[in-house]
Enzyme design. Sequence first.
Site, PDB file in Angstrom:
ATOM      1  N   LYS A 219       0.861  -1.185   0.000  1.00  0.00           N
ATOM      2  CA  LYS A 219       0.000   0.000   0.000  1.00  0.00           C
ATOM      3  C   LYS A 219       0.897   1.235   0.000  1.00  0.00           C
ATOM      4  O   LYS A 219       1.927   1.265   0.696  1.00  0.00           O
ATOM      5  CB  LYS A 219      -0.877  -0.032   1.261  1.00  0.00           C
ATOM      6  CG  LYS A 219      -1.934   1.059   1.340  1.00  0.00           C
ATOM      7  CD  LYS A 219      -2.794   0.875   2.592  1.00  0.00           C
ATOM      8  CE  LYS A 219      -3.920   1.891   2.682  1.00  0.00           C
ATOM      9  NZ  LYS A 219      -4.786   1.650   3.861  1.00  0.00           N
TER      10      LYS A 219
ATOM     11  N   SER B 131      -9.694   1.730   2.730  1.00  0.00           N
ATOM     12  CA  SER B 131      -8.799   2.506   1.907  1.00  0.00           C
ATOM     13  C   SER B 131      -7.737   1.693   1.174  1.00  0.00           C
ATOM     14  O   SER B 131      -7.157   2.168   0.204  1.00  0.00           O
ATOM     15  CB  SER B 131      -8.100   3.550   2.776  1.00  0.00           C
ATOM     16  OG  SER B 131      -7.270   2.912   3.735  1.00  0.00           O
TER      17      SER B 131
ATOM     18  N   SER C  97      -9.942  -0.685   6.989  1.00  0.00           N
ATOM     19  CA  SER C  97      -9.342  -0.505   5.661  1.00  0.00           C
ATOM     20  C   SER C  97      -8.638  -1.724   5.080  1.00  0.00           C
ATOM     21  O   SER C  97      -8.207  -1.691   3.932  1.00  0.00           O
ATOM     22  CB  SER C  97      -8.371   0.676   5.674  1.00  0.00           C
ATOM     23  OG  SER C  97      -9.097   1.879   5.692  1.00  0.00           O
TER      24      SER C  97
END
Lengths: 473, 474, 99
Positions: A74, A149, A173
């Site tokens: 990420k 996210s 997330s």
Amino acid sequence: MNATAMAERVRRGETSARFLAEESLRAIRARNEELNVFLHVDEHGAMAAAARVDDAIARGEDPGRLAGVPIALKDNLCQVGVPTTCSSRILEGWRPPYSATVVERLLDAGAVPMGKTNLDEFAMGSSTETSAFGPTRNPLDPTRVPGGSSGGSAAAVAAGMTPLALGSDTGGSIRQPAALCGIVGVKPTYGLVSRYGLIAFASSLDQIGPFATSVADAALLLEVIAGHDPMDSTSLPEPAPSLVAHLDDGVAGRRIGLVRELIEGADAEIVTAVERAASVLEAAGATVVELSIPELRLGLSAYYLIAPAEASSNLARYDGVRYGLRVTDEDVTAMNEATRTAGFGAEVKRRIMLGTYALSAGYYDAYYGQALKVRTQMRDAFKRAYRDVDTLLGATTPSVAFTFGSKTNDPMAMYLSDVFTIPTNLAGEAALSVPFGRGEADLPTGVQLLGPGRSEARLLAAAKVLEDVERGS
Amino acid sequence: MTLPEGWEMVVGLEVHTELRTATKMFCGCANVFGAEANTNVCPVCLGLPGSLPVLNERAVSMAMAIGMALHATIAPSTFHRKNYFYPDMPKDFQISQYDLPINSGGYLDLPDGSRVRIERAHLEEDTGKSTHLGASGRIHGADRSLVDYNRSGVPLVEIVSGPDIRSAAQARLYASELRAVLIATGASDGRMEEGSMRIDANVSVRRNGEPFGTRCEIKNLNSLRSLQRAIEFEAQRQVELLEGGGVVRQETRHWDETVGATSTMRVKEEAEDYRYFREPDLVDLAPDAAWQQRVADELGPMPAERRAAVVGLLGEPSDAQRDAIDVVIDLGLERFVHATHAAGGDVAVALARVANELAAAEDVSKLTEAAFVATIALESSGQLSATQAKTVLADLIASGGEPREVAAARGFEQLSADSLGDIVAALIAANPDEWSRFRDGDDKLAQFFVGLVMRETKGRANGKAVIAELHARR
Amino acid sequence: MSGLTRTEVAHVARLARLRLSDEELDLFTVQLARILDHAADMQSLDLAGVVATAHPYDLINVVREDVVRPSLDRDVVLAAAPDAEDGCFAVPRIMGEEL
Ligand SMILES: [Mg+2]
Ligand SMILES: [Zn+2]
């Protein structure tokens, strides 16, 4: 091929890390333009890391437990020299001069980081739509969001670009996009995985965790990244737990609580999936009881004050002085304002404003202070529940993957998609999402298993029971 | 200068002292003054995204030492973030202690017999430092600033006094005594000129017996002299303002040393809103009894007690000797004076040598107490002149050794005893008129002979020894 | 209702160093008020005796030894700076002073 098998084959010399990295690059190239999963593909770094693994094997050295396994990161995890943006214009072009502890541990274990994946700007969102670099599409249905996210990392695994990915979970997330993309995602106990090098959203809630196509792969990745780190004061002072060894422990003798508040308001198919999961676990020897934890209903309110409050402070440093974007203006204050106004998107501004307000003189007690007390109640409520049962069961999300733009105009509607995942972060405990069942449009649904701090081995074993049934094995 | 009849000033001081740790408060970067800009920086003290603070154990020990020296209560404490934007502050918040400081309560007794209460002494991190380019170099009017983060994250203890100070002179005395205490704990070097100790003064005035007035804060006073002058000026300004029917505005003021006046720096239009909240990246601090005991065990006696011990050796010290004692105590060098006393040596001479020659040295670790005592004895007995003794001490400080050997190596010892007698005899023979006048009681001529001996020996003779020799032959 | 006003939102924007257009100010006032209203469920609770939880775990005294570790290379650090001069980060003029 799953990560566990890949590492085994690389270690045995049946395939090479270079070959797997090239395969991964091919898979990324095939769909990245369509799905917008990777913001940066680190082809050069990946091939170099793969070469180091192959060389180690050639020298007869141990290449590590994730030898040659491609992994997606990420883009809020720092890797030295690799562009890191948090999907924000304010960090565009920044290359960290250091690596996150988890990245160091991955490299030590022989994993091959392929690049940085898209996320909601500064991890603030539940659909990856707030990224400054465009949304990521769900590989299972490109008209829908992958969740967020950590939408990019979830999509990378769901699209077969990499067998593993790392995300971060502040209010859901990891678990929410895992559910929406039909893969496994784990939010570890707070402190189990070092946050050093994870760009902070809300420091007391953030945790790094794994995405994988199987429970076993998730357990392996979590074992590699977990364990005490002296660079993080909130890191638990103990070694990584043993997870892979307990995967087949089953659930016989366990007491599992089906939590009313963790299914209420969810789509019918999702409720059905959770109830079916309960019977599967019962059939495997667990006792399932229905219970209610009313305090969980307050999670959303507390979370949307605590997380923005911490974020408003964590994001103050993006001021145009030391790195990232600068928009010039006549004096420092004006430059700070011009930079932040141009560099942050609307959702980030909204949360900074909300958090600043919640902490400001005259409002602290009513908002932030009260939220911290609710947090105490949440922890106590979980503790009480764990006196009767050892694991909790519920839905991960209220619905399957939704279509683009369906919640972007109403922040509150978007926030509600984290309603089932937030309580775990507030309590600092462990939870995971495992694919189980199908919902609207035949899209996957996720079932959530929750436990107290350090219960990962138990949760993964229970998830394995569900996975085995789902796969008919 | 005093305030007009019927007025009183009320002053409280906030003293920031940098701690003499090897590393910064939350990272392993070196804590040193004067390094090249931005060479002692890392992800943590630059506030890079993703970095996290880890507390320096020694900084905590030093903060506790300060608390103990100020008779404060050490209690479980927490860290907060103080949020405001400032380019010298890389995270745009300062990690500080807020409602639960490590040290609270306490007091400091001043040499004039007064007592000033200490409200708290808490840990926090320092900021970087900017240089303002263009215009006058002052902050206003500069068109560009350059920021160096070497100081960013250096550990500080902020010591907040009660509003107990009633004169500028007392404020100065408090600051100087506090400085001595901080140095004595080993936590600070007290170097105000290097900014390692900085003072903010809260000043208000009131008519006798009335409640406290509105206060102004004077920022960053970096010498004891500035502190005293700034407070004096500010109190006068406030009295004049109030007597003229005006009101004092709560504000932050800047002291201009060259103009000798304070001026408005920042008006507190709306109450400052620092949005303090618990630092989520740090855990609570609760040093246990064992840790506190280790710190207490290392803490020596405080300056007041040590000063009294040296004064006791001198009886009635002169003002110059009192100043010398302050210097010696600040530098922790009084062991040389005590050793001289214990050996029956001349304490006054020892004090002067320590306050000058030893105090000027960077490092006196090569000089043993025995060597120092022996040097003073050689000087007192006239075997070495004052100048020679100073030279011998300088050599001992630089390279160690025994004073007689050092003196011999310098060629000082040849002049003692026999050789000096021969020289004096020869000079008497060569100057019979002056010698007879000296013999007849004209003591001034002693200096004439001393001068001749000095010329003959190229200054290596001991004046006292020459005079003794002359008297012996008279 | 939170009763959040446009003036308060403007004040908060100043504290957070953000500039908002008139339209943004209107929109944020409405949106933030909605979020704060949702928090009313929490505000109405009587939690007077409840301790605040700022940390998920009760670790104490996490410290490191006072031992120097290598710092970053200055060239690397300054290469990331929007503006640098003379080994320092360069910024436009500073209007006030803090600390
Ligand atoms: Mg302070
Ligand atoms: Zn540092």
